[in-house]
Design an enzyme around this catalytic site. Structure first.
Site, PDB file in Angstrom:
ATOM      1  N   GLY A 118       0.695  -1.694   0.042  1.00  0.00           N
ATOM      2  CA  GLY A 118       0.142   0.531  -0.146  1.00  0.00           C
ATOM      3  C   GLY A 118       0.593   1.311   0.479  1.00  0.00           C
ATOM      4  O   GLY A 118       0.677   2.271  -1.017  1.00  0.00           O
ATOM      5  N   ARG A 119       1.396   0.755   0.684  1.00  0.00           N
ATOM      6  CA  ARG A 119       2.622   2.314   1.434  1.00  0.00           C
ATOM      7  C   ARG A 119       3.408   3.228  -0.424  1.00  0.00           C
ATOM      8  O   ARG A 119       4.384   3.720  -0.113  1.00  0.00           O
ATOM      9  CB  ARG A 119       3.082   2.575   2.454  1.00  0.00           C
TER      10      ARG A 119
ATOM     11  N   GLU B   6       5.440   2.436   9.194  1.00  0.00           N
ATOM     12  CA  GLU B   6       5.126   1.025   9.441  1.00  0.00           C
ATOM     13  C   GLU B   6       5.028   0.523   8.585  1.00  0.00           C
ATOM     14  O   GLU B   6       5.374  -1.061   8.917  1.00  0.00           O
ATOM     15  CB  GLU B   6       3.636   1.465   7.852  1.00  0.00           C
TER      16      GLU B   6
END
Ligand code: G6Q
Length: 547
Positions: A265-266, A351
């Site tokens: 996602g990131r 994250e």
């Protein structure tokens, strides 16, 4: 390889002790070429790392550490599509998304490059149709506003890039809604005309509660205004890996742009998640962003470690965290349009490397990911910089400054550059008691008052920073800058032996929220901890009072 078991780690620990009492001023004084020496340039980015508490020995040991931890092997494994995200058994291939020219990258025996290019051709065509007024809304109007609904990796990357490249934006206005607090959506939609608004629902999983709640409310707003469910087909597109959930939501599969589980996602702004960027600045400029990142990929993969920007940045971080005990890191961009970069890098780094177990499951005995925070530097100077200069903790800073941008003019630009250089210089040199005293004496301040004020006006200095100068802030240089930080995070994760590509830490809270939401709806649930029960009771009392 556990990094603490390497000879390089032991040597670094000893070496750090030997540098404890050395001031950066001294290191500059004994080497007139220090700045040239501790400086590297690639892909239009100059990295001046001379204001770190290092000397040649520190660097030598750090590069030895990288070798001892098989960094080169790790790099190759990522680029070649090995399942380095071990807890999810996935490859990590954001680099394939921006591979240029003839390229082949295999995942499980399948070349993913043709898939990537097929989706890109579709996003390009779609973005062009929207930008050129050929994609019409339900009532035949051209699209003037685009609202991206997503969160986390499906929001921060495209949002940060759209803001950073705002001077290049020449398409419909692009807005971002992420917070499930409906005021975010409400305020964004205020003043928008449903007939000329397009929603992009961006969610890798298409199960994220915040995004789906916002998307449902947006659909309600649209259907109410245009009077027909059929309007959804012309006003909603989706970006996801989950075709089934997208169609279940009511978005036609033809209006869905896919990506793959090997895109974290990131790390996803290079995939179809970048569609809002394409719409804002055009597919050609989006391609330049990809090309800039690809240039950094090539540099990272091929440059010797000693000239390798991501490797140098990562090793300096390890030095600061693991050997000097500086566990926080400020990101201070000076260009206003980079104002979301700290938030973006906060997710990217925290994250990815906010992990306390090694890939094999063993608990680490050393510090991992730093606390990343920041705001544009020039504003920060009037706010948090006080603590950087005179606080009781030492917090290294990355100063980031692009020297030109369309529309930037003097004297604003000059002030910006001067301020950025002044801050890193001040952090490094500080100001001694003798200097403060001399300055106050020259101003005629009374001797007694000088002595009273002296301790408050002394700056110890010796506070480390990196300065990253970009020749300009263009799609290409921004692509290179983002890729630089992606790889920095990767190098640190590789040396710490952790998995930088999962994020189990976000799960527990999500699960608890499901039960708590039920309780807020009045359902019976098992009791929570005492604090949570007290807070729930308080919420319930306020609810009764406001009825
Ligand atoms: C990023 C994380 C996380 C994710 C969001 C949104 O690496 O996994 O920030 O991007 O939780 O997830 P969806 O895209 O699936 O809605």
């Amino acid at each position: 390889m556990n990094p603490t078991l390497t000879n390089a780690w032991s040597r670094l620990a000893e070496h750090a002790n030997s540098l404890t009492h050395t001031h950066l001023r001294h290191l500059f004084a004994i080497d007139s070429k220090r700045a040239q020496h501790f400086c590297a340039e690639a892909c239009g980015i100059l990295l001046d790392y001379s204001k770190n508490r290092i000397n040649d020995d520190s660097l030598r040991h750090l590069f030895d550490l990288a070798d001892a931890c098989d960094l080169r092997t790790h790099i190759l494994a990522m680029f070649e599509g090995e399942a380095i995200n071990t807890t999810e058994n996935r490859a990590v291939l954001h680099t394939a998304l921006r591979a240029q020219g003839e390229a082949h990258v295999q995942v499980g025996g399948h070349d993913v490059i043709p898939d990537i290019r097929a989706v890109r051709a579709r996003t390009h065509t779609f973005a062009k149709a929207v930008r050129e007024g050929r994609w019409l809304g339900h009532t035949g109007q051209v699209i003037r506003d685009v609202v991206n609904i997503g969160i986390g990796g499906s929001d921060l990357g495209p949002l940060m890039v759209c803001e950073a490249l705002r001077p290049y934006a020449d398409g419909p206005r692009v807005h971002f809604v992420s917070n499930v607090d409906n005021l975010h959506l409400l305020q964004t939609l205020k003043g928008l005309d449903p007939a000329s608004t397009l929603f992009i629902v961006a969610s890798k999983t298409f199960t994220t509660v915040e995004t789906l709640t916002n998307a449902r409310s947006a659909r309600h707003w649209l259907v109410e205004a245009l009077g027909s469910e059929a309007a959804v087909a012309k006003h909603f597109v989706a970006i996801s890996t989950n075709r089934e959930k997208v169609t279940e939501f009511g978005i036609d599969a033809d209006n869905m742009f896919g990506f793959w589980d090997w895109v974290g996602g990131r790390y996803s702004l290079w995939s179809a998640i970048g569609l809002p960027i394409e719409i804002a600045i055009g597919p050609e400029r989006f391609d330049e962003l990809l090309a800039g990142a690809a240039a950094m990929d090539l540099h990272f993969r091929t440059a010797p470690l000693k000239e390798n920007l991501p490797v140098i940045l990562a090793l300096l971080g390890i030095w600061n965290i693991n050997f000097l005990g500086f566990t926080s890191q400020v990101i201070a961009p000076y260009n206003q349009t980079l104002y979301r970069l700290p938030a973006y890098l906060q997710q990217l780094d925290m994250e990815s490397n906010g992990k306390h177990v090694r890939v094999e499951g063993e608990t680490v005995s050393y510090g991992t990911g730093p606390v990343i925070w920041g705001e544009p530097g020039i504003n920060g100077q009037h706010a948090y910089f006080q603590l950087l200069h005179q606080g009781s903790r030492i917090i290294p800073v990355d100063f980031i400054l692009a020297l030109s941008q369309p529309g930037q003019t003097d004297p604003h630009r000059r002030t910006l550059i001067a301020s950025c250089l002044a801050q890193s210089s001040a952090l490094m040199s500080g100001r001694t008691a003798a200097e403060v005293r001399a300055e106050m004496q020259a101003r005629g301040v009374a001797a007694a008052q000088i002595e009273t004020l002296l301790p408050h006006r002394v700056f110890d200095g010796n506070r480390p920073s990196n300065t990253l100068l970009l020749k300009d802030l263009s799609p290409r240089s921004l692509g290179a800058l983002i890729a630089l930080y992606e790889h920095k995070v990767f190098v640190q994760g590789s040396i710490w032996g952790i998995n930088s590509f999962d994020q189990w830490g976000v799960e527990l809270g999500k699960q608890l929220a499901v039960g708590l939401e039920k309780r807020l709806e009045g359902a019976e649930t098992p009791a929570y901890d005492g604090s949570t029960e007290m807070l729930l009771a308080y919420v319930a009392r306020q609810k009764t009072k406001t009825r």
